[in-house]
Design a protein around this motif. Structure first.
Motif, PDB file in Angstrom:
ATOM      1  N   ALA A   1     -10.859 -17.742  68.223  1.00  0.00           N
ATOM      2  CA  ALA A   1      -9.968 -18.640  67.485  1.00  0.00           C
ATOM      3  C   ALA A   1      -8.969 -19.326  68.409  1.00  0.00           C
ATOM      4  O   ALA A   1      -8.717 -20.536  68.274  1.00  0.00           O
TER       5      ALA A   1
ATOM      6  N   GLU B   1     -13.109 -18.065  58.737  1.00  0.00           N
ATOM      7  CA  GLU B   1     -12.270 -19.263  58.827  1.00  0.00           C
ATOM      8  C   GLU B   1     -10.845 -18.984  58.360  1.00  0.00           C
ATOM      9  O   GLU B   1      -9.888 -19.501  58.935  1.00  0.00           O
TER      10      GLU B   1
ATOM     11  N   ARG C   1      -4.311 -18.651  64.280  1.00  0.00           N
ATOM     12  CA  ARG C   1      -3.851 -19.780  65.096  1.00  0.00           C
ATOM     13  C   ARG C   1      -2.469 -20.242  64.653  1.00  0.00           C
ATOM     14  O   ARG C   1      -1.613 -20.587  65.483  1.00  0.00           O
TER      15      ARG C   1
ATOM     16  N   HIS D   1      -9.213 -17.051  61.258  1.00  0.00           N
ATOM     17  CA  HIS D   1      -8.966 -17.921  62.418  1.00  0.00           C
ATOM     18  C   HIS D   1      -7.800 -18.862  62.159  1.00  0.00           C
ATOM     19  O   HIS D   1      -6.912 -19.028  63.014  1.00  0.00           O
TER      20      HIS D   1
END
Length: 375
Positions: A27, A351, A358, A354
């Protein structure tokens, strides 16, 4: 582009924490210059294949004697355990020498008393208070060396479950945000009537996973009339070789059971999507990656009524058991009723992990590094 160190004590055990590490590397590498700092590890390409990640291109830093030390600890593990706090304390010394090379430190191996901004993902607190007898004298000694009184004020804390978050609050007086680990829905599932009346027992072949206890629980369900096959699926790290041999012998004694040792990801997914039931036997699992995999594959999952598995199964009383006898009763009853899955298969997709990871890193970066990242 910020300079980020992802710190993980060892990747030799190939468990759920290691999957989080590989996903974090993947990520963050999209936007940052990432270096993985670890004591020892197998080839990252092997871990990518195991965890369905893409982190093999990340730079890796290990101590000069890290691999040899990792082999020594692995050889001693059947007698003294994997010694994760010891590995972390040793790695902390390497990190202290190189801290100035990085804008941000990200730990995916629990808490570190690291100077400067950090994001620390806690699977369960690895260091105990000096007065806490849990973990014995060795754990308290390493705790003294690695975390003196508490964690840095500028450490951003994440936890893999509400169970772990509560444990961090008890230990350090700070409550992390919960970010469940990534577990993608598994495609290609057979239609429910076409699935085998089988139980998958997934996880490391290790004493803490209680694989032998899970086999005995299925035995009890079969005694109650549930005609079930069993598939034991797991990796056998060197640290747990003696227990893995005991599991292999127990499976061989049961005509309805089969051992799938070091199965490929494709074989694992085939088993998860072609069988109806998934079983965990470890109480107090910090999250429960195997249980989350069962949900992701559209299985009916059972687990002890404790730990992070309560998050995964939403506290469902028909799926969480307090004793092996109760677990066998719940499993046999679900088979008799023809129960089908109740949980959404995509709730832990990667997803989500990640994107959130982030965002937390972006919010925690020092101002100068954040400006470099946005220009």
């Amino acid at each position: 582009m910020a300079r980020v160190a992802v710190v993980h004590n060892t990747l030799d055990l190939r468990g759920g924490a290691d999957a989080v590490c590989l996903h974090a590397c993947e990520a963050l590498a999209r936007n940052h210059d990432v270096t993985l700092v670890t004591l020892s590890h197998p080839p990252l390409s092997e871990l990518d294949a195991l965890f369905d990640t893409d982190a093999a291109g990340v730079d890796v830093v290990t101590p000069p004697a890290g691999r040899a030390l990792g082999r020594v600890l692995a050889a001693a593990a059947p007698r003294v355990g994997p010694q994760l706090p010891a590995r972390s304390a040793l790695l902390d010394r390497l990190l202290a020498r190189r801290r100035g090379e990085f804008d941000l430190v990200v730990s995916t191996a629990n808490e570190f008393d690291v100077p400067g901004p950090s994001v620390q993902y806690v699977h369960y607190p690895q260091f105990r208070a000096a007065a806490d007898d849990e973990g014995g004298l060795g754990n308290r000694l390493w705790s003294r060396l690695a975390v003196s009184d508490g964690l840095p004020d500028d450490a951003r804390l994440l936890a893999n479950s509400s169970y772990t978050a509560a444990a961090v609050e008890r230990r350090y007086g700070r409550t992390p945000s919960v970010l469940h680990p990534p577990v993608d829905p598994i495609e290609g599932a057979a239609e429910w009537p076409d699935r085998e009346d089988g139980v998958v027992i997934l996880g490391r072949l290790a004493p803490d996973k209680r694989t032998l206890a899970a086999l005995e629980l299925v035995d009890r369900a079969r005694e109650r009339g549930a005609d079930l096959s069993v598939h034991v699926v797991g990796t056998a790290a060197p640290a747990y070789r003696e227990y893995a041999e005991r599991v292999a012998a127990a499976v061989a004694e049961r005509p309805h059971a089969r051992l799938h040792r070091d199965a490929s990801r494709a074989e694992l997914e085939r088993l998860l999507t072609s069988n109806k039931y998934g079983l965990s036997a470890k109480p107090g699992e910090h999250f429960g990656m195997a249980v989350a995999e069962y949900v992701a594959a559209g299985m009916v999952a059972f687990a002890p009524d404790s730990g992070g598995q309560r998050d995964v199964l939403d506290g469902d009383p028909d799926r969480l058991y307090g004793s092996p006898a109760e677990g066998a009763t719940l499993l046999a009853a679900a088979v008799e009723r023809g129960d089908r899955p109740r949980r959404a298969r995509d709730r832990f997709r990667h997803e989500r992990f990640h994107d959130r990871f982030r965002a937390v890193v972006r919010e925690t970066l020092p101002d100068a590094a954040r400006r470099r990242h946005t220009t």
